[in-house]
Design an enzyme around this catalytic site. Structure first.
Site, PDB file in Angstrom:
ATOM      1  N   SER A 260       0.836  -1.198   0.000  1.00 46.59           N
ATOM      2  CA  SER A 260       0.000   0.000   0.000  1.00 46.59           C
ATOM      3  C   SER A 260       0.866   1.242   0.000  1.00 46.59           C
ATOM      4  O   SER A 260       1.962   1.253   0.563  1.00 46.59           O
ATOM      5  CB  SER A 260      -0.918   0.023   1.221  1.00 46.59           C
ATOM      6  OG  SER A 260      -0.176   0.318   2.398  1.00 46.59           O
ATOM      7  N   ASP A 261       0.371   2.287  -0.667  1.00 48.97           N
ATOM      8  CA  ASP A 261       0.991   3.585  -0.445  1.00 48.97           C
ATOM      9  C   ASP A 261       0.662   3.994   0.985  1.00 48.97           C
ATOM     10  O   ASP A 261      -0.332   3.555   1.563  1.00 48.97           O
ATOM     11  CB  ASP A 261       0.471   4.615  -1.450  1.00 48.97           C
ATOM     12  CG  ASP A 261       1.460   5.751  -1.662  1.00 48.97           C
ATOM     13  OD1 ASP A 261       2.343   5.947  -0.809  1.00 48.97           O
ATOM     14  OD2 ASP A 261       1.345   6.452  -2.675  1.00 48.97           O
ATOM     15  N   TRP A 262       1.494   4.862   1.541  1.00 52.93           N
ATOM     16  CA  TRP A 262       1.376   5.207   2.958  1.00 52.93           C
ATOM     17  C   TRP A 262       0.060   5.979   3.189  1.00 52.93           C
ATOM     18  O   TRP A 262      -0.104   7.105   2.738  1.00 52.93           O
ATOM     19  CB  TRP A 262       2.585   6.014   3.387  1.00 52.93           C
ATOM     20  CG  TRP A 262       3.745   5.184   3.846  1.00 52.93           C
ATOM     21  CD1 TRP A 262       4.394   5.303   5.046  1.00 52.93           C
ATOM     22  CD2 TRP A 262       4.404   4.107   3.161  1.00 52.93           C
ATOM     23  NE1 TRP A 262       5.407   4.365   5.138  1.00 52.93           N
ATOM     24  CE2 TRP A 262       5.436   3.622   3.999  1.00 52.93           C
ATOM     25  CE3 TRP A 262       4.218   3.492   1.924  1.00 52.93           C
ATOM     26  CZ2 TRP A 262       6.276   2.565   3.642  1.00 52.93           C
ATOM     27  CZ3 TRP A 262       5.052   2.443   1.559  1.00 52.93           C
ATOM     28  CH2 TRP A 262       6.057   1.991   2.417  1.00 52.93           C
ATOM     29  N   GLY A 264      -2.861   4.632   2.206  1.00 48.70           N
ATOM     30  CA  GLY A 264      -3.742   4.284   1.092  1.00 48.70           C
ATOM     31  C   GLY A 264      -4.730   3.180   1.383  1.00 48.70           C
ATOM     32  O   GLY A 264      -5.519   2.815   0.505  1.00 48.70           O
TER      33      GLY A 264
END
Length: 735
Positions: A260-262, A264
């Site tokens: 995951s993006d931080w 997200g």
């Protein structure tokens, strides 16, 4: 104490008789090792490896000697060490890196060998810092010049981005460091990036926005992929069933881990079912959430464990996630055969300089004002804040703590020595802060003069100079090439247009160097004889720019995206389908992105995709094919003769575009399908070869959910930009 001291000893054996368990034995196949480790892990240990334990690390399995995974921001250099649970730097003194040019510059080299050099070098720096996952490269398509993060990506064309991303990924991973290709997918703007729901047709999705990701996965063998913040079909990119399960893991056979993006990840059930494997950044505000450990409150932590214990969800999804994370771990942290890395080596600094030099684009050179001959001038006026402002810092997660950054002014002074008087004037104010992202700027940006006084002082300096070098553009401030904010217009900020026009009036020997990762408008273009696209060039910026400006290096960069004259000339803006606010954002221009839109509408750009001049001249001639018909299982051999007709050695990029003369579905006038960068001495010539196959003619049929090619007449266009075609040849495809 090593791993062996923690492992049980079989009854009746001594320490010298111990045998490696299969999961630790690197002579055993990767999949056998994973299955062996899986059998030994408890349910709680499986959950623990699926989410962060700090800002940039996730837990391993200490009981089994499986180490934690450490991520680092990229993709232009290894980010400074951060505090355990905060965004601030940890204050280390040995974490300064080599800052490499931004990916727009890398792509502007149009040279896969430079991409390989970049990947190998940054991979070695990540390895030295003992990082397991490099959060990059980024390959989101340049849809609009307002996107604040375009400088981190690889341009507007899916073919160019595909050819440039593969060597980067491959060379990074040779260091035992995973490339994490991002942001999958459709993350084409920063404004409202968490709340924008992209509505795009399947043809545009498959033909424009997915090819570079697919190449990174299937050809580059990427070990990890990062989900995007935006939504697609109502689901966030970090847990999107169609993108992650159906396409990435299904159609493409991706066997790595989706990270995951931080921040997200938004929903536990969707994170479980829709393809997320490793969760970062959801609630990293210390212990204020009230839990014993804030990371245990992640969607893939205790909430997931609770659902498993209650039998609400099955363990099949869990085991798939754990296998993928272990596969990532065994390829990186558990890989005892990976090479040693290096940090700030002379080779890395030379690589950064070489890539920067090859990526600089000479946009205009009327009257051949460039290159500057130092022996022919007595005084050079350097004007503009960007001549001194640090560009390795700022811009969001790609901000770096570089060992050093040579500014353009410093590079020029060192290049001319005491032979030429170099005077500097700031000209405009773009920033005053002496610090950015914890790094103290290398030049005092405090200012007591007014804007009018700065202008007067700049014009005074310009009047007495033999040559004026103006360094302007954008600067990684908010709304100026920066994560989490888009630009507000195509125009240059800080009233630079006025300054440039007035400089042109007092000195005709004016060179404008645009420092940016984006296209900008140039209403003064007819008044300025020379323009250079200078990008964000990293540690060696000043040296590389002076190499090109003074002719030590012959420029050979080509634009990886189109410069429109007006913002409304861009497809996303012409169709009013760029939406900076939250809600559904329909990509009304479809697959007509960049030069495809300009050619469809017959709108001339300011500078075309693929454009870039040289200090020498090249001629393309004798464009021909070995035959005029292509069959389903065959190929065509196209050749063209390239000749250096000038007086300097130099490099030219020969570009192949193909157009379908008649199609049942709308298609672009032509599309890039091949390129080769060739270096020639004066008078030297070389034959450039391209192989055309049916794959080069295909388009995506959204009704058939398949790539198809129709029989008929096609045209191959050979040139040096999308708008500068030097030869064409027609051929036919017979099914």
């Amino acid at each position: 104490m090593g791993i062996w001291s923690l492992l049980p000893i079989a009854c009746g054996t001594s320490a010298g008789d111990r045998q490696l368990p299969p999961y630790l034995d690197e002579s055993v196949s990767l999949e056998e090792r994973i299955e062996d480790a899986m059998k030994r892990m408890t349910l709680e240990e499986k959950i623990a490896v699926l989410h962060a334990q700090s800002k940039f690390s996730s837990r391993g399995v200490p009981r089994l000697g499986i180490p934690e995974l450490w991520c680092t921001d990229g993709p232009h250099g290894i980010r400074a060490e951060g505090a355990w649970d905060e965004w601030r730097q940890a204050g280390w003194t040995n974490d300064s890196c080599t800052a490499f040019p931004a990916l727009t510059c890398l792509t502007a080299t149009w040279n896969p060998a430079m991409s390989a050099l970049y990947g190998r070098s940054i991979g070695e720096e990540a390895r030295y810092r003992d990082k397991d996952v490099l959060l990059g490269p980024g390959v989101n398509i340049y849809r609009t010049p307002l996107n604040g993060r375009n400088f981190e990506y690889m341009g507007e064309d899916p073919y160019l981005a595909s050819r440039m991303v593969v060597p980067y990924v491959q060379e990074v991973q040779k260091n035992g460091v995973a490339a994490c290709v991002k942001h999958f997918a459709l993350n084409n703007q920063e404004s409202s990036r968490h709340t924008t729901d992209v509505d795009v047709d399947d043809r545009a999705l498959y033909e424009i926005y997915l090819p570079a990701f697919r190449a990174a996965v299937q050809e580059g063998g990427a070990w990890s992929v990062m989900g995007s913040y935006n939504l697609y079909r109502g689901e966030h990119g970090c847990h999107n069933r169609r993108l992650l399960c159906d396409i990435l893991k299904g159609e493409w056979g991706f066997d790595g881990a989706v990270i995951s993006d931080w921040g997200g990840t938004h929903n536990t059930e969707q994170a479980i079912a829709n393809g997320l494997d490793l969760e970062f950044g959801t609630w990293t505000n210390g212990l204020s959430s009230g839990a014993k450990n804030a990371y245990d409150s992640y969607h893939l932590a205790f909430p997931y464990l609770d659902l498993l214990r209650r039998g609400v969800v099955s363990e099949s999804d869990l085991d798939d996630k754990v296998r993928r994370v272990l596969r990532l771990n065994f390829r990186t942290a558990m890989n005892t055969r990976k090479p040693f890395g290096s940090l700030n080596s002379p080779e890395h600094l030379m690589a950064a300089r070489q890539i920067a030099c090859e990526g600089i684009v000479l946009l205009k050179n009327e009257g051949e004002i460039l290159p500057i001959n130092p022996s022919g001038v007595k005084k050079i006026a350097v004007i503009g804040e960007n001549a001194v402002k640090m560009m390795t810092v700022g811009g969001g997660s790609s901000s770096l703590k570089a060992r050093y950054e040579c500014s353009p002014l410093e590079g020029i002074v060192k290049a001319v020595g005491d032979r030429v008087d170099v005077i500097y004037e700031r000209g405009y104010i773009g920033g005053l802060s002496p610090m950015s992202d914890g790094v103290v700027a290398g030049y005092d940006l405090s200012e007591s003069r007014t804007a009018d006084e700065l202008l007067v002082d700049a014009l005074t300096a310009a009047r007495t100079a033999d040559v004026v070098l103006f360094f302007g553009g954008l600067n990684k401030n908010s709304h100026q090439d920066c994560e989490d904010s888009d630009r507000l217009s195509l125009s240059l900020p800080y009233d630079q247009d006025r300054l440039i026009r007035e400089l042109a009036q007092v000195n005709r020997n004016l060179v404008v160097v645009n420092i940016s990762g984006n296209a900008v408008s140039m209403p003064w273009i007819a008044e300025v004889p020379a323009v250079v696209q200078g990008w964000y060039l990293g540690s060696e910026a000043g040296y590389a720019l002076s190499d090109v400006l003074f002719g030590k290096v012959n420029p050979s960069g080509k634009l990886p995206f189109t410069f429109p004259v007006h913002l409304e000339d861009n497809g996303a803006h012409a169709t009013n389908s760029y939406m900076p606010g939250p809600g559904v954002n329909r990509y009304a221009e479809g697959l007509f992105v960049g030069y495809r839109w300009h050619e469809k509408q017959g709108v001339a750009p300011l500078f075309a995709f693929g454009h870039g001049l040289s200090y020498t001249t090249f001629e393309i001639s004798d464009v021909r094919m070995d035959r005029d018909r292509l069959t389903k299982s065959g190929s065509l051999h196209l050749t063209a003769r390239l000749t250096n007709t000038g007086e300097r050695s130099g490099s030219e990029v020969v570009q192949l575009y193909i157009g379908d003369e008649k199609s049942s579905l709308p298609r672009p006038v032509k599309e890039l399908k091949g390129f080769e960068k060739v270096t020639l001495n004066p008078g030297e010539e070389r034959t450039v070869n391209f192989i055309i196959t049916p794959d080069d003619l295909k388009y995506y049929d959204d009704e058939k959910h398949a790539w198809v090619v129709e029989p008929g007449r096609f045209t191959a266009h050979v040139g040096v930009s999308s708008a500068d075609i030097r030869g064409t040849v027609a051929f036919y495809y017979d099914a």
